[in-house]
Motif scaffolding. Sequence first.
Motif, short mmCIF file in Angstrom:
data_model
loop_
_atom_site.label_atom_id
_atom_site.label_comp_id
_atom_site.label_asym_id
_atom_site.label_seq_id
_atom_site.Cartn_x
_atom_site.Cartn_y
_atom_site.Cartn_z
N ARG A 83 24.44 -10.28 -23.16
CA ARG A 83 25.64 -10.58 -22.68
C ARG A 83 25.43 -10.30 -21.09
NH1 ARG A 83 28.14 -7.99 -26.93
NH2 ARG A 83 28.39 -6.15 -25.97
N GLU A 84 24.61 -9.16 -20.69
CA GLU A 84 24.62 -8.88 -19.29
C GLU A 84 23.32 -10.01 -18.59
OE1 GLU A 84 22.90 -5.32 -16.62
OE2 GLU A 84 23.43 -4.87 -18.62
N LEU A 85 22.18 -10.09 -19.41
CA LEU A 85 21.32 -10.84 -18.58
C LEU A 85 21.51 -12.44 -18.71
CD1 LEU A 85 17.84 -9.08 -19.71
CD2 LEU A 85 19.27 -8.76 -17.80
N GLU A 86 22.10 -12.92 -19.69
CA GLU A 86 22.46 -14.39 -19.83
C GLU A 86 23.52 -14.74 -19.05
OE1 GLU A 86 22.14 -17.48 -23.72
OE2 GLU A 86 21.96 -15.40 -24.11
N GLY A 87 24.64 -13.82 -19.09
CA GLY A 87 25.66 -14.17 -18.14
C GLY A 87 25.28 -14.16 -16.73
N MET A 88 24.25 -13.32 -16.38
CA MET A 88 23.86 -13.52 -14.78
C MET A 88 22.97 -14.79 -14.57
SD MET A 88 20.84 -11.09 -13.09
CE MET A 88 21.59 -9.33 -13.95
N ALA A 89 22.22 -14.86 -15.60
CA ALA A 89 21.39 -16.21 -15.52
C ALA A 89 22.47 -17.40 -15.41
CB ALA A 89 20.55 -16.53 -16.61
N LEU A 90 23.50 -17.47 -16.29
CA LEU A 90 24.29 -18.51 -16.16
C LEU A 90 25.08 -18.88 -14.89
CD1 LEU A 90 25.58 -21.03 -17.60
CD2 LEU A 90 27.27 -19.47 -18.56
N GLU A 91 25.46 -17.89 -14.29
CA GLU A 91 26.24 -17.86 -12.92
C GLU A 91 25.04 -18.37 -11.88
OE1 GLU A 91 29.82 -15.01 -12.31
OE2 GLU A 91 27.87 -13.91 -12.49
N ARG A 92 23.98 -17.78 -12.14
CA ARG A 92 22.72 -18.29 -11.06
C ARG A 92 22.58 -19.63 -11.50
NH1 ARG A 92 18.21 -13.57 -10.60
NH2 ARG A 92 19.73 -11.87 -9.58
N ALA A 93 22.29 -19.98 -12.55
CA ALA A 93 22.10 -21.61 -13.16
C ALA A 93 23.18 -22.66 -12.30
CB ALA A 93 22.02 -21.46 -14.37
N ILE A 94 24.57 -22.19 -12.47
CA ILE A 94 25.37 -23.08 -12.05
C ILE A 94 25.67 -23.23 -10.55
CG2 ILE A 94 28.14 -23.01 -11.83
CD1 ILE A 94 28.20 -21.77 -15.05
N LEU A 95 25.14 -21.97 -9.97
CA LEU A 95 25.11 -22.24 -8.44
C LEU A 95 23.84 -22.92 -7.86
CD1 LEU A 95 26.01 -20.70 -5.99
CD2 LEU A 95 24.53 -18.93 -5.94
N LEU A 96 22.72 -22.90 -8.76
CA LEU A 96 21.50 -23.47 -8.22
C LEU A 96 21.12 -24.67 -8.88
CD1 LEU A 96 19.39 -20.43 -8.29
CD2 LEU A 96 20.31 -21.54 -6.24
N GLY A 97 21.89 -25.13 -10.11
CA GLY A 97 21.34 -26.35 -10.72
C GLY A 97 21.68 -27.57 -9.85
N ASP A 98 21.08 -28.59 -10.23
CA ASP A 98 21.17 -29.82 -9.63
C ASP A 98 21.69 -31.10 -10.39
OD1 ASP A 98 18.80 -30.52 -10.78
OD2 ASP A 98 17.41 -30.45 -9.36
N ALA A 99 21.62 -32.08 -9.99
CA ALA A 99 22.10 -33.37 -10.85
C ALA A 99 21.27 -33.54 -12.07
CB ALA A 99 22.10 -34.44 -9.87
N GLU A 100 19.99 -33.38 -11.93
CA GLU A 100 19.09 -33.34 -12.77
C GLU A 100 19.09 -32.53 -13.91
OE1 GLU A 100 14.35 -33.66 -13.82
OE2 GLU A 100 15.09 -33.50 -11.74
N TRP A 101 19.83 -31.27 -13.52
CA TRP A 101 19.94 -30.19 -14.50
C TRP A 101 21.14 -30.76 -15.53
CZ3 TRP A 101 24.19 -26.68 -13.78
CH2 TRP A 101 24.24 -25.59 -14.68
N GLU A 102 22.27 -31.12 -14.63
CA GLU A 102 23.43 -31.55 -15.33
C GLU A 102 23.13 -32.47 -16.20
OE1 GLU A 102 25.97 -33.00 -12.20
OE2 GLU A 102 26.53 -30.83 -11.73
N SER A 103 22.19 -33.58 -16.00
CA SER A 103 21.88 -34.75 -16.99
C SER A 103 21.19 -34.12 -18.25
CB SER A 103 20.91 -35.78 -16.26
OG SER A 103 21.54 -36.23 -15.15
N GLU A 104 20.15 -33.10 -18.11
CA GLU A 104 19.44 -32.54 -19.01
C GLU A 104 20.54 -31.62 -19.91
OE1 GLU A 104 16.40 -30.27 -16.96
OE2 GLU A 104 15.32 -32.11 -16.79
#
Length: 219
Positions: free
Chosen positions: A90-111
């Motif tokens: 919960r702690e690490l995956e939640g942190m990673a998800l927030e960072r991913a949403i902040l940094l992810g680009d259009a290619e990530w959205e498609s994937e």
Amino acid sequence: MELPERQGRMTTSSRIYDILRQDLVNGRFEAGEKVAISALRERYDVGLSPLREALNRLAAYGLLIQENQRGFRVPRLERRELEDVASLRRELEGMALERAILLGDAEWESELLAAAHRLKRADMAGRGEEWERLHVRFHRTLVAPCGSIWLLRFIEQLHDQFDRYRRLAPEAPEVRRVLDAQHDELVRLALERDGGAARQLMDDHIHRSYEVALCGIKA
């Protein structure tokens, strides 16, 4: 430059490591079972040296316990450990998800959309090994652009430990339907770039899955 013999041994060791890792996560060995090296050599048709290398790696990874002069043993399933793993997820995956949403680009959205679509199609065909494989891929894709290789490594290790419990748990169709719906909701929130709400949902998603996995521990 490595000698061809050593390169071949390392390739075999890596292959056996991957196979054994999946078999351990999938519950193909009993919790607490002593792993007989001679039986493994025959079962996987592999030499002693690459097998020992793979077993040592799995012990370092936490999927086996190395016993002095006594070989290797599969870790037991314990509520205390599962609680620890779920809490860290919960702690690490939640942190990673927030960072991913902040940094992810259009290619990530498609994937991410593609990973969610494949997972849903696999669910329609039945929950077998293909669904499990795509479920892992979906969660990895969700946090992939978090920007930290070490964070992703820790999450992957926690997933494997968590899945040892979850895959042995009895079916819980009603909870499973909620978890499936949460996959779609996580995608929606990620695309809307709502990191806070996505993290809260991920926390609930892991907790619900933990409650299912808890039923896999024998009294």
